[in-house]
Enzyme design. Sequence first.
Site, PDB file in Angstrom:
ATOM      1  N   TYR A 205       0.845  -1.198   0.000  1.00 30.67           N
ATOM      2  CA  TYR A 205       0.000   0.000   0.000  1.00 30.67           C
ATOM      3  C   TYR A 205       0.876   1.242   0.000  1.00 30.67           C
ATOM      4  O   TYR A 205       1.100   1.871   1.038  1.00 30.67           O
ATOM      5  CB  TYR A 205      -0.964  -0.031   1.188  1.00 30.67           C
ATOM      6  CG  TYR A 205      -2.020  -1.105   1.035  1.00 30.67           C
ATOM      7  CD1 TYR A 205      -3.258  -0.813   0.468  1.00 30.67           C
ATOM      8  CD2 TYR A 205      -1.761  -2.413   1.403  1.00 30.67           C
ATOM      9  CE1 TYR A 205      -4.213  -1.800   0.283  1.00 30.67           C
ATOM     10  CE2 TYR A 205      -2.714  -3.417   1.225  1.00 30.67           C
ATOM     11  CZ  TYR A 205      -3.936  -3.102   0.667  1.00 30.67           C
ATOM     12  OH  TYR A 205      -4.884  -4.075   0.483  1.00 30.67           O
ATOM     13  N   ASP A 250      -5.180  -8.397  11.864  1.00 28.19           N
ATOM     14  CA  ASP A 250      -5.600  -8.589  10.469  1.00 28.19           C
ATOM     15  C   ASP A 250      -6.267  -9.960  10.342  1.00 28.19           C
ATOM     16  O   ASP A 250      -5.950 -10.894  11.079  1.00 28.19           O
ATOM     17  CB  ASP A 250      -4.397  -8.516   9.516  1.00 28.19           C
ATOM     18  CG  ASP A 250      -4.797  -8.165   8.085  1.00 28.19           C
ATOM     19  OD1 ASP A 250      -4.562  -7.017   7.671  1.00 28.19           O
ATOM     20  OD2 ASP A 250      -5.354  -9.040   7.386  1.00 28.19           O
ATOM     21  N   CYS A 340     -10.531   4.326   2.045  1.00 32.13           N
ATOM     22  CA  CYS A 340      -9.987   4.357   0.678  1.00 32.13           C
ATOM     23  C   CYS A 340     -11.106   4.148  -0.340  1.00 32.13           C
ATOM     24  O   CYS A 340     -10.830   3.857  -1.502  1.00 32.13           O
ATOM     25  CB  CYS A 340      -8.877   3.325   0.509  1.00 32.13           C
ATOM     26  SG  CYS A 340      -9.413   1.642   0.785  1.00 32.13           S
TER      27      CYS A 340
HETATM   28  N1  SAH Z   1      -2.501  -0.490   6.684  1.00 30.95           N
HETATM   29  C1  SAH Z   1      -1.934  -1.378   5.689  1.00 30.95           C
HETATM   30  C2  SAH Z   1      -2.907  -1.693   4.578  1.00 30.95           C
HETATM   31  C3  SAH Z   1      -4.221  -2.268   5.008  1.00 30.95           C
HETATM   32  S1  SAH Z   1      -5.071  -3.104   3.755  1.00 30.95           S
HETATM   33  C4  SAH Z   1      -0.631  -0.787   5.191  1.00 30.95           C
HETATM   34  O1  SAH Z   1      -0.309   0.377   5.494  1.00 30.95           O
HETATM   35  O2  SAH Z   1       0.085  -1.477   4.468  1.00 30.95           O
HETATM   36  C5  SAH Z   1      -6.438  -3.795   4.532  1.00 30.95           C
HETATM   37  C6  SAH Z   1      -6.170  -5.065   5.315  1.00 30.95           C
HETATM   38  O3  SAH Z   1      -7.372  -5.368   6.027  1.00 30.95           O
HETATM   39  C7  SAH Z   1      -5.848  -6.329   4.540  1.00 30.95           C
HETATM   40  O4  SAH Z   1      -4.624  -6.841   4.981  1.00 30.95           O
HETATM   41  C8  SAH Z   1      -6.989  -7.324   4.844  1.00 30.95           C
HETATM   42  O5  SAH Z   1      -6.522  -8.658   5.029  1.00 30.95           O
HETATM   43  C9  SAH Z   1      -7.499  -6.785   6.153  1.00 30.95           C
HETATM   44  N2  SAH Z   1      -8.915  -7.035   6.483  1.00 30.95           N
HETATM   45  C10 SAH Z   1      -9.992  -6.931   5.673  1.00 30.95           C
HETATM   46  N3  SAH Z   1     -11.138  -7.101   6.381  1.00 30.95           N
HETATM   47  C11 SAH Z   1     -10.771  -7.309   7.666  1.00 30.95           C
HETATM   48  C12 SAH Z   1     -11.484  -7.538   8.885  1.00 30.95           C
HETATM   49  N4  SAH Z   1     -12.822  -7.548   8.898  1.00 30.95           N
HETATM   50  N5  SAH Z   1     -10.780  -7.704  10.016  1.00 30.95           N
HETATM   51  C13 SAH Z   1      -9.421  -7.674   9.996  1.00 30.95           C
HETATM   52  N6  SAH Z   1      -8.705  -7.447   8.887  1.00 30.95           N
HETATM   53  C14 SAH Z   1      -9.347  -7.270   7.736  1.00 30.95           C
END
Ligand code: SAH
Length: 396
Positions: A205, A250, A340
Site C-alpha cells: 500500500y 488482520d 480508501c
Molecule cells: N494499513 C496497511 C494496509 C491495510 S489493507 C498498510 O499500510 O500497508 C487492509 C487489510 O485489512 C488487509 O490486509 C486485509 O486482510 C485486512 N482485512 C480486511 N477485512 C478485515 C477484517 N474484517 N478484520 C481484519 N482485517 C481485515
Amino acid sequence: MLKSIVLKTSRDKSILQKHPWIFSGALAKVPAGLQNGETVLVRSAEGHFLALAAWSEHSQISLRVWSFDETTAIDQKFFEQRIGQAVRRRERLGLPAQSNALRLIYGESDGLPGLIIDRYADQLVLQILSAGAEYQRQNIYNALQNVLPGLPVFERSDVDIRHREGLKNRRGTIAGAEPDGPVEINENGLKIWVDVLHGHKTGYYLDQRENRFLLGTSAKGKTVLNCFSYSGGFGLSALQGGAAHVTNLDLSTDALALLDKNMVLNNFTPDRYTNVAGDVFEVLRGYRDAGRQFDIIVLDPPKFADSRTHLPKALRGYKDINWLALRLLKPGGLLFTFSCSGLLEAPLFQKIIADAALDAGRSAQIVTRLGQSADHPVLLSFPEAAYLKGLVCQAD
Ligand code: SAH
C-alpha cells in the site's frame, strides 16, 4: 485511418474541461466494427475534434482520453514520453529519496488511463485496468523498457475491475527474471518485504507511506493498536518511532506471516509487538468487554464500498469500527482513521466519524487531515483520482 465517435449535442462540456472520461450516455454515433480498446477520434455533434481516446466496448466509461491534441500519434513513442514525464515529476519532488518503492504511473493523473506502474527497489510491477491500455500493451511494455532499461517487470493484471472492461486476468513476467520471493524495499529507513507475486494491489500500500511516517512521529512511548495491519506498515513505523508496544490485527494469516518477517528484518523484538489474526469488528468488541485501552489506534480498512449500491452498508461498517475504536482510546489518545473508498467523499467521512464519537460518548478534535502520498497525485481535471482520506483525531 482512425474512426470517429460523435457525441450528442452539448455533451462536450466535460471533455472541453479536460476530463478524461466519456460515459456511454453521451455518445451519438459509434461506427461499426470497432475493436475493444481501439483508438478513435472523438468529435462534437458539430463535428469538431475533441480528443483521441480509447474505446471501451463493455464499460459504462466508453472512452478514455489519450490526448487532446489531434496531431498526437498513440504509439510506442507516446508512451515513452508519458512514462518519462511521470518519472521526472516524481524525481523533481524528491520522492525516491524517501523510499525506493513508489508509484511511477498513476493512471489518469499521469495521462495514462488504466495503467499503473509501481517500482519496488529494482523490480517494476505493471497493472493494466482498461481495454484501451490492454490494446496498447505491447507499446507500453516496449516503452517501459526503453525508459527504465534493465529492470525486471512483472505484470499483476489480476483484478476484478478488468471484468467490467471485458478483459481476463493476466499475470506473469514481462521482462527479466520472475521474482523468486518477496522483494526488499526501504521506506523511510524501514526495511520491508513486499510480495509482488501474491500480495494485495501490486504488493504493497504505497498510498499510505506518508501517513505511516506521520504516525511514527507521534508514537514514542505509546501503546498502539494497528487494525487492518496487512504486512505491518503502520506498526513498523510506530516501532521505529519508539512505540512501547504495537498490537497488529488482520484477518489474513498470510499478511501476518509477512508482517512477522518484517519485524525480524528490522530487529524489533517480540516483546514489543503482538499479532492477532481476527476480524476487527469482533476483536474490538472483545477488547471493549475486557476494558482494554490504547494510546493510539489505526483504522485502515479495505475498500468497504466498490459501488453505490454497497455504500449504505459500507457507511455502517465505517461507523461501527470508529465507534469501537473511540471507546478503546485512552483520554488524550489519537485515532488515525482512513477510508480508501473513492465513493465516500471527505465531508461524509468526517460526518461518520463525528456520529461515531457522539454514540461513543467521546468528545474529539480533528488535528490533521490526511490523503494519499504524493506519488498518487490528483490531476485537477480529474478529481476522481482522490480516493484516500484520513483524519487524525485526539479524544478527550
Ligand atoms: N494499513 C496497511 C494496509 C491495510 S489493507 C498498510 O499500510 O500497508 C487492509 C487489510 O485489512 C488487509 O490486509 C486485509 O486482510 C485486512 N482485512 C480486511 N477485512 C478485515 C477484517 N474484517 N478484520 C481484519 N482485517 C481485515
